[in-house]
Design an enzyme around this catalytic site. Structure first.
Site, PDB file in Angstrom:
ATOM      1  N   ARG A   1      -1.114 -29.763 -18.439  1.00  0.00           N
ATOM      2  CA  ARG A   1      -2.340 -30.106 -19.169  1.00  0.00           C
ATOM      3  C   ARG A   1      -3.340 -30.862 -18.309  1.00  0.00           C
ATOM      4  NH1 ARG A   1      -2.047 -32.710 -25.011  1.00  0.00           N
ATOM      5  NH2 ARG A   1      -4.283 -32.691 -24.568  1.00  0.00           N
ATOM      6  N   LYS A   2      -2.942 -31.223 -17.095  1.00  0.00           N
ATOM      7  CA  LYS A   2      -3.835 -31.986 -16.225  1.00  0.00           C
ATOM      8  C   LYS A   2      -4.752 -31.049 -15.442  1.00  0.00           C
ATOM      9  CE  LYS A   2      -1.802 -35.731 -17.599  1.00  0.00           C
ATOM     10  NZ  LYS A   2      -0.868 -35.223 -18.610  1.00  0.00           N
TER      11      LYS A   2
END
Length: 380
Positions: free
Chosen positions: A178-179
């Protein structure tokens, strides 16, 4: 529509092929290459890759030699491992409330929570927005307290022009999918302190402390490392690092696109009076790992209704993150009262993370905002 998606192309494939062809797939030259890119980007002397940001936070507390009897201040609204890192070494996490305009730690609450037992502050740069580091560092330095920057969401984030992860004593980064930059799973520790770097490198590698004294026995093929520390195996593999090297090559474009999308969200949502947009703090340095809004009326029930309406249109959302003090482990162990941290609770109950990802189209954003607006107005 997914809440986020990683950006992969032939660059990752080429570097993975290079790594596999080399036959060196554990921590090695590709990891060192990745670490150098991180250190250069975040303007630090040392960047040390590891298995996750959770591992990075654990390594940070170990390197700072925290332990039983020590207190570590943590914002009450954050991912749970911001607090877990204190528990791992037997220290006590002490929660403080947040500023609702930024979702980051409130310096006034921080200062009030300092005691003679306080040994560290975890300054979380939540969702890609820097915590107020001037105030945090002033408080910490006046009292001889260490600062751990939890930059899990914040690769490339700046605070008044300075790269996060280089301001406090130690920084911790995540490369979860998700980064903005991902290695699948992975993390890194950054620091300008040589003493901390030595400890982190040892602790992530089983506690290895270098070669033995050659005066006892000449070095040769039989020479093995010494182990003067009790360490862990928290090394990043070269396979993961190869993906990270490719990702770092596109970091500027990825962050530029996130900022463009975030600015467009803020403009599209500007006429929705029932929604608070993420406009507080040093927004010039915000990298928008997540674009998090807050529902102003109706509390958790209304927030859940809006998320349900978006899910019905196949638009994926998530709450912002946790009010950690009311999660089972911390609630049972420390008996914090919910009313002690009202902003953290309000943030947990009323935040919505909207989709934001590379190559998200204007049409995608229009669709998200259109259905959110309809749900807010009670339209079907």
């Amino acid at each position: 529509m997914n809440i986020t998606e990683p950006s992969f192309d032939e660059n990752e494939i080429a570097l993975l092929r290079e790594c596999l062809s080399s036959k060196w797939v554990t921590q090695g030259p590709m990891t060192e290459r990745f670490e150098k890119l991180l250190a250069t980007r975040h303007q630090v002397k040392h960047a040390m890759a590891c298995t996750s940001c959770t591992a990075a936070l654990h390594l940070a507390t170990l390197a700072l030699q925290l332990g039983p009897g020590d207190e570590v201040i943590v914002p009450a609204f954050t991912w749970v491992t911001s607090a877990h890192c204190a528990e791992y070494v037997g220290a006590k996490p002490v929660f403080v409330d947040i500023d609702l305009s930024t979702f980051n730690i409130d310096p006034r609450e921080l200062e009030a929570a300092i005691t003679p037992r306080t040994k560290a502050i975890v300054a979380v740069h939540l969702f890609g927005l820097s915590a107020p580091m001037d105030e945090i560092m002033a408080i910490a330095r006046a009292r001889g307290v260490a600062v751990i920057e939890d930059a899990a969401c914040a690769i490339g984030t700046t605070y008044k022009g300075r790269l996060v992860g280089s301001i406090g004593d130690v920084g911790c980064f995540s490369f979860h999918p998700r980064k903005a930059v991902t290695t699948g799973e992975g993390g890194a520790v950054t620091t300008n302190r040589d003493d901390l770097a030595v400890r982190v490198r040892s602790q992530r590698n089983h506690g290895a402390t270098g070669a033995p004294d050659a005066s006892d026995e000449p070095h040769g093929p039989w020479t093995m490392a010494t182990f003067d520390n009790l360490g862990f195996n928290l090394r990043l593999s070269d396979i993961q690092a190869a993906v990270g090297v490719a990702q770092m090559g596109k970091l500027d474009n990825l962050l530029s696109e996130r900022r463009r999308l975030a600015d467009r969200y803020s403009e599209l949502l500007s006429k929705m009076n029932s929604i608070a947009r993420p406009l507080g703090g040093d927004v010039e340095g915000h990298t928008y790992q997540s674009y998090v809004i807050r529902v102003l009326d109706g509390g958790r029930k209304r927030r859940n209704e809006l998320m349900t309406a978006l899910a019905a249109e196949n638009i994926q959302t998530r709450p912002g993150t946790h009010a950690v003090h009311r999660l089972g482990y911390y609630a049972d162990k420390y008996r914090w009262r919910a009313e002690q941290f009202p902003n953290a609770i309000l943030a947990e109950d009323t935040t919505i993370t909207l989709p934001i990802f590379p190559k998200m189209s204007n049409e995608d954003q229009d669709r998200v905002v259109d259905f959110l607006d309809k749900a807010c107005r009670g339209s079907s």
